[in-house]
Design an enzyme around this catalytic site. Structure first.
Site, PDB file in Angstrom:
ATOM      1  N   MET A  77     -10.926  -6.133   6.426  1.00 51.68           N
ATOM      2  CA  MET A  77     -10.131  -5.111   7.110  1.00 51.68           C
ATOM      3  C   MET A  77      -9.714  -5.662   8.471  1.00 51.68           C
ATOM      4  O   MET A  77     -10.564  -6.054   9.274  1.00 51.68           O
ATOM      5  CB  MET A  77     -10.948  -3.831   7.317  1.00 51.68           C
ATOM      6  CG  MET A  77     -11.174  -2.982   6.078  1.00 51.68           C
ATOM      7  SD  MET A  77      -9.682  -2.476   5.199  1.00 51.68           S
ATOM      8  CE  MET A  77      -8.776  -1.591   6.466  1.00 51.68           C
ATOM      9  N   SER A  88       0.843  -1.193   0.000  1.00 51.49           N
ATOM     10  CA  SER A  88       0.000   0.000   0.000  1.00 51.49           C
ATOM     11  C   SER A  88       0.879   1.244   0.000  1.00 51.49           C
ATOM     12  O   SER A  88       1.689   1.437   0.918  1.00 51.49           O
ATOM     13  CB  SER A  88      -0.883   0.018   1.246  1.00 51.49           C
ATOM     14  OG  SER A  88      -1.407   1.329   1.432  1.00 51.49           O
ATOM     15  N   HIS A 118      -1.507  -1.553  -3.949  1.00 56.46           N
ATOM     16  CA  HIS A 118      -2.776  -1.257  -3.284  1.00 56.46           C
ATOM     17  C   HIS A 118      -2.900   0.253  -3.136  1.00 56.46           C
ATOM     18  O   HIS A 118      -2.028   0.911  -2.561  1.00 56.46           O
ATOM     19  CB  HIS A 118      -2.773  -1.954  -1.924  1.00 56.46           C
ATOM     20  CG  HIS A 118      -4.046  -1.866  -1.162  1.00 56.46           C
ATOM     21  ND1 HIS A 118      -5.137  -2.677  -1.412  1.00 56.46           N
ATOM     22  CD2 HIS A 118      -4.413  -1.061  -0.137  1.00 56.46           C
ATOM     23  CE1 HIS A 118      -6.119  -2.382  -0.568  1.00 56.46           C
ATOM     24  NE2 HIS A 118      -5.710  -1.398   0.216  1.00 56.46           N
ATOM     25  N   ASP A 152      -5.035   3.248  -1.667  1.00 56.99           N
ATOM     26  CA  ASP A 152      -6.035   3.583  -0.657  1.00 56.99           C
ATOM     27  C   ASP A 152      -6.627   4.962  -0.913  1.00 56.99           C
ATOM     28  O   ASP A 152      -5.971   5.983  -0.695  1.00 56.99           O
ATOM     29  CB  ASP A 152      -5.392   3.554   0.739  1.00 56.99           C
ATOM     30  CG  ASP A 152      -5.127   2.141   1.212  1.00 56.99           C
ATOM     31  OD1 ASP A 152      -6.077   1.333   1.221  1.00 56.99           O
ATOM     32  OD2 ASP A 152      -3.977   1.846   1.563  1.00 56.99           O
ATOM     33  N   HIS A 192      -8.694   0.530  -3.471  1.00 54.81           N
ATOM     34  CA  HIS A 192      -9.538   0.338  -2.282  1.00 54.81           C
ATOM     35  C   HIS A 192     -10.252   1.654  -1.989  1.00 54.81           C
ATOM     36  O   HIS A 192      -9.647   2.591  -1.468  1.00 54.81           O
ATOM     37  CB  HIS A 192      -8.621  -0.097  -1.128  1.00 54.81           C
ATOM     38  CG  HIS A 192      -9.318  -0.304   0.175  1.00 54.81           C
ATOM     39  ND1 HIS A 192      -8.638  -0.454   1.363  1.00 54.81           N
ATOM     40  CD2 HIS A 192     -10.643  -0.402   0.497  1.00 54.81           C
ATOM     41  CE1 HIS A 192      -9.500  -0.622   2.345  1.00 54.81           C
ATOM     42  NE2 HIS A 192     -10.728  -0.589   1.843  1.00 54.81           N
ATOM     43  N   ASP A 214      -6.139  -6.599   4.949  1.00 53.75           N
ATOM     44  CA  ASP A 214      -5.579  -5.241   4.910  1.00 53.75           C
ATOM     45  C   ASP A 214      -5.536  -4.649   6.317  1.00 53.75           C
ATOM     46  O   ASP A 214      -6.573  -4.443   6.942  1.00 53.75           O
ATOM     47  CB  ASP A 214      -6.477  -4.398   3.989  1.00 53.75           C
ATOM     48  CG  ASP A 214      -5.969  -2.989   3.773  1.00 53.75           C
ATOM     49  OD1 ASP A 214      -4.879  -2.656   4.271  1.00 53.75           O
ATOM     50  OD2 ASP A 214      -6.675  -2.223   3.087  1.00 53.75           O
ATOM     51  N   GLY A 215      -4.305  -4.373   6.775  1.00 51.46           N
ATOM     52  CA  GLY A 215      -4.129  -3.694   8.056  1.00 51.46           C
ATOM     53  C   GLY A 215      -3.263  -4.468   9.021  1.00 51.46           C
ATOM     54  O   GLY A 215      -3.608  -5.592   9.408  1.00 51.46           O
ATOM     55  N   GLY A 216      -2.122  -3.897   9.366  1.00 55.71           N
ATOM     56  CA  GLY A 216      -1.244  -4.523  10.353  1.00 55.71           C
ATOM     57  C   GLY A 216      -0.572  -5.794   9.871  1.00 55.71           C
ATOM     58  O   GLY A 216      -0.183  -6.641  10.677  1.00 55.71           O
ATOM     59  N   MET A 261     -12.295   3.870   0.044  1.00 61.68           N
ATOM     60  CA  MET A 261     -12.874   4.145   1.367  1.00 61.68           C
ATOM     61  C   MET A 261     -13.605   5.478   1.253  1.00 61.68           C
ATOM     62  O   MET A 261     -13.180   6.499   1.808  1.00 61.68           O
ATOM     63  CB  MET A 261     -11.755   4.182   2.418  1.00 61.68           C
ATOM     64  CG  MET A 261     -11.248   2.792   2.765  1.00 61.68           C
ATOM     65  SD  MET A 261      -9.664   2.814   3.627  1.00 61.68           S
ATOM     66  CE  MET A 261      -8.572   2.951   2.234  1.00 61.68           C
ATOM     67  N   GLY A 279      -8.708   3.875   7.586  1.00 68.80           N
ATOM     68  CA  GLY A 279      -8.437   5.311   7.691  1.00 68.80           C
ATOM     69  C   GLY A 279      -6.999   5.664   7.966  1.00 68.80           C
ATOM     70  O   GLY A 279      -6.564   6.761   7.633  1.00 68.80           O
ATOM     71  N   PHE A 280      -6.260   4.751   8.551  1.00 69.74           N
ATOM     72  CA  PHE A 280      -4.870   5.055   8.920  1.00 69.74           C
ATOM     73  C   PHE A 280      -3.983   3.831   8.701  1.00 69.74           C
ATOM     74  O   PHE A 280      -4.409   2.710   8.958  1.00 69.74           O
ATOM     75  CB  PHE A 280      -4.772   5.434  10.403  1.00 69.74           C
ATOM     76  CG  PHE A 280      -5.611   6.622  10.764  1.00 69.74           C
ATOM     77  CD1 PHE A 280      -5.109   7.917  10.643  1.00 69.74           C
ATOM     78  CD2 PHE A 280      -6.917   6.453  11.201  1.00 69.74           C
ATOM     79  CE1 PHE A 280      -5.893   9.017  10.966  1.00 69.74           C
ATOM     80  CE2 PHE A 280      -7.722   7.544  11.526  1.00 69.74           C
ATOM     81  CZ  PHE A 280      -7.205   8.833  11.408  1.00 69.74           C
ATOM     82  N   GLY A 281      -2.746   4.085   8.285  1.00 68.33           N
ATOM     83  CA  GLY A 281      -1.752   3.022   8.246  1.00 68.33           C
ATOM     84  C   GLY A 281      -1.124   2.874   9.627  1.00 68.33           C
ATOM     85  O   GLY A 281      -1.368   3.679  10.534  1.00 68.33           O
ATOM     86  N   GLY A 282      -0.325   1.839   9.786  1.00 63.93           N
ATOM     87  CA  GLY A 282       0.481   1.685  10.988  1.00 63.93           C
ATOM     88  C   GLY A 282      -0.264   1.243  12.233  1.00 63.93           C
ATOM     89  O   GLY A 282       0.264   1.367  13.335  1.00 63.93           O
ATOM     90  N   GLY A 328       1.439  -1.782   4.131  1.00 63.05           N
ATOM     91  CA  GLY A 328       1.962  -0.431   3.927  1.00 63.05           C
ATOM     92  C   GLY A 328       3.237  -0.227   4.710  1.00 63.05           C
ATOM     93  O   GLY A 328       4.344  -0.217   4.159  1.00 63.05           O
ATOM     94  N   MET A 364      -9.227   7.723   0.138  1.00 58.48           N
ATOM     95  CA  MET A 364     -10.003   8.140   1.327  1.00 58.48           C
ATOM     96  C   MET A 364     -10.605   9.516   1.095  1.00 58.48           C
ATOM     97  O   MET A 364      -9.952  10.399   0.538  1.00 58.48           O
ATOM     98  CB  MET A 364      -9.088   8.189   2.557  1.00 58.48           C
ATOM     99  CG  MET A 364      -8.361   6.893   2.832  1.00 58.48           C
ATOM    100  SD  MET A 364      -7.456   6.974   4.386  1.00 58.48           S
ATOM    101  CE  MET A 364      -6.574   5.417   4.346  1.00 58.48           C
TER     102      MET A 364
HETATM  103  C1  DX5 Z   1      -6.046   1.509   6.034  1.00 64.41           C
HETATM  104  C2  DX5 Z   1      -5.683   1.113   4.619  1.00 64.41           C
HETATM  105  C3  DX5 Z   1      -4.537   0.186   4.532  1.00 64.41           C
HETATM  106  C4  DX5 Z   1      -3.244   0.718   5.067  1.00 64.41           C
HETATM  107  C5  DX5 Z   1      -2.509  -0.438   5.678  1.00 64.41           C
HETATM  108  O1  DX5 Z   1      -7.274   2.124   6.041  1.00 64.41           O
HETATM  109  O2  DX5 Z   1      -6.785   0.488   3.986  1.00 64.41           O
HETATM  110  O3  DX5 Z   1      -4.361  -0.282   3.195  1.00 64.41           O
HETATM  111  O4  DX5 Z   1      -2.423   1.309   4.104  1.00 64.41           O
HETATM  112  O5  DX5 Z   1      -1.406   0.047   6.330  1.00 64.41           O
HETATM  113  P1  DX5 Z   1      -0.514  -0.849   7.301  1.00 64.41           P
HETATM  114  O6  DX5 Z   1       0.026  -1.973   6.475  1.00 64.41           O
HETATM  115  O7  DX5 Z   1       0.524   0.105   7.752  1.00 64.41           O
HETATM  116  O8  DX5 Z   1      -1.414  -1.334   8.415  1.00 64.41           O
HETATM  117 ZN    ZN Z   2      -6.463  -0.498   1.992  1.00 65.33          ZN
END
Ligand code: DX5
Ligand code: ZN
Length: 224
Positions: A142, A13, A38, A40, A71, A180-182, A73, A147-150, A202, A42
């Site tokens: 999900m 991502s 990927h 994202d 994706h 997707d996520g973590g 959102m 909404g947020f990475g990390g 990501g 938003m």
């Molecule tokens: C969050 C996004 C993810 C995000 C994942 O809303 O949909 O795609 O980039 O980020 P990481 O891999 O850092 O959790």
């Molecule tokens: Zn995503």
């Protein structure tokens, strides 16, 4: 354990990358063996953040042959599906939570010639997807709040992945099961063992000093 028949796909991502170097970042993940990227999107409504839209996708499309895994959102995705497809999205994934007539939205994506995906939030049950599986190319679980990475991977998603894998296999479908996520080297193995075959990451890729190496390491971790 699942009998996951599909090959593992790594979908970095770009959310976690330096947007000033998008083109170079795509080249780096491709060099590491990523098949998809990927994207994202938003809107500041469905999720608190705002990222980018069709103009940015159109610009990077000229410089990459990666599969553009988009994706959305965003609220009211139907209004923008044509624009994302025209910009170069190969896969368009909408959120079930904002599609009052999911059947119509799926038909619209298909009509545009894109692969069709539906995502569900952590609070949404996999039951809502069951009747649509035969019409989809991809389902996205999900494993963080969008909404947020990390963010930290939510362990509760493992059960949802296993359940979806059973539903997909039971119906003899070849729908991609994306998480997707973590996702990192530690969680990748767990989600693949539960039946996922597409790994979005990501931070684990772009927070790594070498995104190329990170893609390879993630794949190795997923397959071990
Ligand atoms: C969050 C996004 C993810 C995000 C994942 O809303 O949909 O795609 O980039 O980020 P990481 O891999 O850092 O959790
Ligand atoms: Zn995503």
């Amino acid at each position: 354990m699942s009998t996951n028949p599909l090959p593992i796909i790594v979908a970095p991502s770009v959310l976690a990358s330096d947007f000033a170097n998008l083109r170079e970042n795509l080249t780096r993940i491709e060099a590491g063996g990523a098949e998809w990227v990927h994207l994202d999107v938003m809107d500041g409504h469905f999720v608190p953040n705002i990222t980018f839209g069709p103009p940015v996708i159109r610009s990077i499309r000229k410089h990459s042959t990666l599969v553009f895994d988009t994706h959305l959102m965003i609220e009211e995705p139907d209004r923008y599906l044509g624009a994302f497809r025209a910009a170069g999205a190969d896969i368009i994934t909408v959120h079930q939570e904002v599609c009052p007539n999911l059947e119509r939205t799926i038909a619209k994506i298909k009509g545009l010639g894109a692969k069709t995906g539906v995502a569900i939030n952590p609070a949404t049950s996999v039951d809502v997807l069951e009747e649509f599986l035969h019409d989809l190319d991809l389902v996205l679980v999900m494993s963080v709040h969008p909404g947020f990475g990390g963010q930290e991977f939510m362990k509760e998603s493992i059960d949802k992945i296993s359940r979806l894998r059973r539903l997909i296999d039971h119906a003899h479908l070849s729908v991609h099961l994306e998480v997707d996520g973590g996702i990192d080297a530690r969680t990748a193995g767990q989600v693949v063992a539960a039946g996922a075959n597409v790994l979005v990451a990501g931070t684990a890729i772009f927070g790594h000093p070498s995104p190329e190496r990170a893609v390879r390491e993630l794949r190795e971790a997923a397959m071990s």
